[in-house]
Design an enzyme around this catalytic site. Structure first.
Site, PDB file in Angstrom:
ATOM      1  N   MET A  30       0.731  -1.177  -0.083  1.00 56.15           N
ATOM      2  CA  MET A  30       0.068   0.159   0.000  1.00 56.15           C
ATOM      3  C   MET A  30       0.815   1.270  -0.030  1.00 56.15           C
ATOM      4  O   MET A  30       0.451   2.150   0.324  1.00 56.15           O
ATOM      5  CB  MET A  30      -0.990  -0.092   1.219  1.00 56.15           C
ATOM      6  N   GLY A  36      11.482  -2.713   5.127  1.00 54.10           N
ATOM      7  CA  GLY A  36      10.616  -4.069   5.281  1.00 54.10           C
ATOM      8  C   GLY A  36      10.177  -4.315   3.841  1.00 54.10           C
ATOM      9  O   GLY A  36      10.277  -5.611   3.412  1.00 54.10           O
ATOM     10  N   HIS A  37       9.373  -3.307   3.084  1.00 50.71           N
ATOM     11  CA  HIS A  37       8.937  -3.445   1.846  1.00 50.71           C
ATOM     12  C   HIS A  37      10.094  -3.987   0.782  1.00 50.71           C
ATOM     13  O   HIS A  37       9.799  -4.709   0.189  1.00 50.71           O
ATOM     14  CB  HIS A  37       8.344  -2.406   1.543  1.00 50.71           C
ATOM     15  N   GLY A 147       4.689 -10.465   3.860  1.00 53.08           N
ATOM     16  CA  GLY A 147       5.529 -10.288   4.951  1.00 53.08           C
ATOM     17  C   GLY A 147       4.926 -11.123   6.031  1.00 53.08           C
ATOM     18  O   GLY A 147       3.707 -11.143   6.201  1.00 53.08           O
ATOM     19  N   GLN A 148       5.620 -11.543   6.959  1.00 52.73           N
ATOM     20  CA  GLN A 148       5.130 -12.384   8.145  1.00 52.73           C
ATOM     21  C   GLN A 148       4.651 -11.451   9.270  1.00 52.73           C
ATOM     22  O   GLN A 148       3.987 -11.679  10.128  1.00 52.73           O
ATOM     23  CB  GLN A 148       6.094 -13.207   8.948  1.00 52.73           C
ATOM     24  N   SER A 185       6.455  -0.344   9.648  1.00 55.64           N
ATOM     25  CA  SER A 185       5.277  -0.279   9.064  1.00 55.64           C
ATOM     26  C   SER A 185       5.030   1.010   8.803  1.00 55.64           C
ATOM     27  O   SER A 185       5.544   1.965   9.427  1.00 55.64           O
ATOM     28  CB  SER A 185       4.161  -0.579  10.671  1.00 55.64           C
TER      29      SER A 185
HETATM   30  P1  AMP Z   1       1.506  -2.938   3.403  1.00 54.46           P
HETATM   31  O1  AMP Z   1       2.048  -2.053   2.557  1.00 54.46           O
HETATM   32  O2  AMP Z   1       1.645  -2.550   4.819  1.00 54.46           O
HETATM   33  O3  AMP Z   1       0.075  -3.360   2.980  1.00 54.46           O
HETATM   34  O4  AMP Z   1       2.415  -4.259   3.180  1.00 54.46           O
HETATM   35  C1  AMP Z   1       2.894  -4.793   2.066  1.00 54.46           C
HETATM   36  C2  AMP Z   1       3.512  -6.011   2.236  1.00 54.46           C
HETATM   37  O5  AMP Z   1       4.703  -5.822   3.052  1.00 54.46           O
HETATM   38  C3  AMP Z   1       2.666  -7.189   3.067  1.00 54.46           C
HETATM   39  O6  AMP Z   1       2.935  -8.259   2.587  1.00 54.46           O
HETATM   40  C4  AMP Z   1       3.243  -6.919   4.593  1.00 54.46           C
HETATM   41  O7  AMP Z   1       3.389  -7.938   5.327  1.00 54.46           O
HETATM   42  C5  AMP Z   1       4.742  -6.681   4.231  1.00 54.46           C
HETATM   43  N1  AMP Z   1       5.489  -5.878   5.367  1.00 54.46           N
HETATM   44  C6  AMP Z   1       4.991  -4.812   6.021  1.00 54.46           C
HETATM   45  N2  AMP Z   1       5.966  -4.431   6.743  1.00 54.46           N
HETATM   46  C7  AMP Z   1       6.571  -5.391   6.971  1.00 54.46           C
HETATM   47  C8  AMP Z   1       7.890  -5.590   7.895  1.00 54.46           C
HETATM   48  N3  AMP Z   1       8.196  -4.748   8.746  1.00 54.46           N
HETATM   49  N4  AMP Z   1       8.302  -7.081   7.715  1.00 54.46           N
HETATM   50  C9  AMP Z   1       8.331  -7.670   6.684  1.00 54.46           C
HETATM   51  N5  AMP Z   1       6.893  -7.499   5.878  1.00 54.46           N
HETATM   52  C10 AMP Z   1       6.339  -6.399   5.845  1.00 54.46           C
END
Ligand code: AMP
Length: 287
Positions: A30, A36-37, A147-148, A185
């Site tokens: 998103m 992390g991403h 991500g986990q 995050s």
């Molecule tokens: P989001 O943008 O928050 O929807 O996350 C996109 C992807 O990145 C999802 O698969 C999340 O689980 C992963 N993700 C977000 N934050 C982390 C993190 N700190 N460590 C590993 N994966 C992450």
């Protein structure tokens, strides 16, 4: 690097890669990209020839419009991060392109979506699996990395891919943390300085749970140990802490004497109007 904004453009680009014999690794996000991403994108690069990162703040998965409105959207910086990370294509569709007038089909997840985040955020996972199914349809990846950090989401997507015969390899990537232990995050950007400093109680609560589990404490004691760390912080508001079976996601209680694991513990904690989630594996013996 290519930037694609409609499902048709995305599918056409993807088709050209496949025609050239190249495999596609996909990281749905998103946006408000952090390391992390980017770790997920690097993982995708190791597993495929061309990496696609999608950036789409999906209105369907937000159960609070204030959370959707305030979600950070630094699109130019995100595109630049992807370029520097060697991403082949960014897929950043508009909401109008994703949900044109007349859109009406939803993908409904099963039992895995009834607990934890699904119980707290009604409709959230239906929105997630629907958008991921659409993104998969446009990107047509060979492998997708999740991500986990969102452990329940990963389990639900894996189940969807299997149930719907999507033929996409779903890979889970370990949680990437800041130096002090807080899971990265996009929502961390919305914490003020004091809240950000105090947010370390979230990973500290999981550390307390791990310590309790390692000395053989019962599930209720492990949860209490985690909760007490969060509840000692006046700026934090504890929402839930649950020990669960990593396969079924069903809660483990003191009565589940024969649970063989692997087990995990997950928590959700509020700082002001920012909701943080975290989880980790629990190596319990005799739970
Ligand atoms: P989001 O943008 O928050 O929807 O996350 C996109 C992807 O990145 C999802 O698969 C999340 O689980 C992963 N993700 C977000 N934050 C982390 C993190 N700190 N460590 C590993 N994966 C992450």
């Amino acid at each position: 690097m290519h930037t694609l904004t409609t499902p048709d453009e995305m599918r056409a680009w993807s088709g050209r890669q496949r025609d050239a014999g190249l495999t596609i690794g996909f990281v749905p996000t998103m946006g408000a990209l952090h390391t992390g991403h980017l770790a997920l994108a690097a993982d995708a690069a190791r597993r495929s020839d061309r990496v696609v990162v999608s950036i789409f703040v999906n209105p369907l998965q937000f159960n609070e419009s204030a959370d959707f409105d305030s979600y950070p959207r630094p699109i130019d910086a995100d595109v630049e991060s992807c370029r520097q990370a060697g991403v082949a294509a960014v897929y950043a569709p508009t909401a109008a392109a994703m949900y044109p007038p007349g859109f009406q089909t939803r993908v409904v997840p099963g039992l895995l979506a009834d607990v934890m985040e699904g119980a707290m955020r009604p409709g959230h996972f239906e929105g997630v699996v629907t958008v991921v199914a659409k993104l998969f349809g446009a990107v047509r990846p060979d492998v997708a990395i999740f991500g986990q950090k969102d452990f329940q989401q990963l389990a639900i997507i894996r189940q969807m891919a299997a149930d719907l015969d999507l033929g996409i390899d779903i890979v889970g990537h370990p949680i990437v943390r800041d130096a002090d232990g807080l899971a990265q995050s996009s929502r961390n950007l919305r914490l003020n300085e004091t809240q950000r400093a105090r947010a370390i109680v979230v990973p500290h609560s999981l550390d307390a749970a791990t310590t309790a589990a390692n000395r053989g404490a019962a599930p209720s004691e492990i949860v209490a140990a985690a909760r007490s760390v969060v509840e000692a912080e006046p700026l934090a508001r504890h929402e839930y802490t649950t020990i669960f079976d990593a396969q079924t996601l069903q809660e483990i209680t003191d009565d589940d004497e024969h649970a063989v694991g692997p087990l995990r513990i997950a928590t959700a904690v509020w700082f002001g109007d920012v909701r943080l989630i975290d989880n980790c594996e629990l190596r319990t013996h005799g739970v």
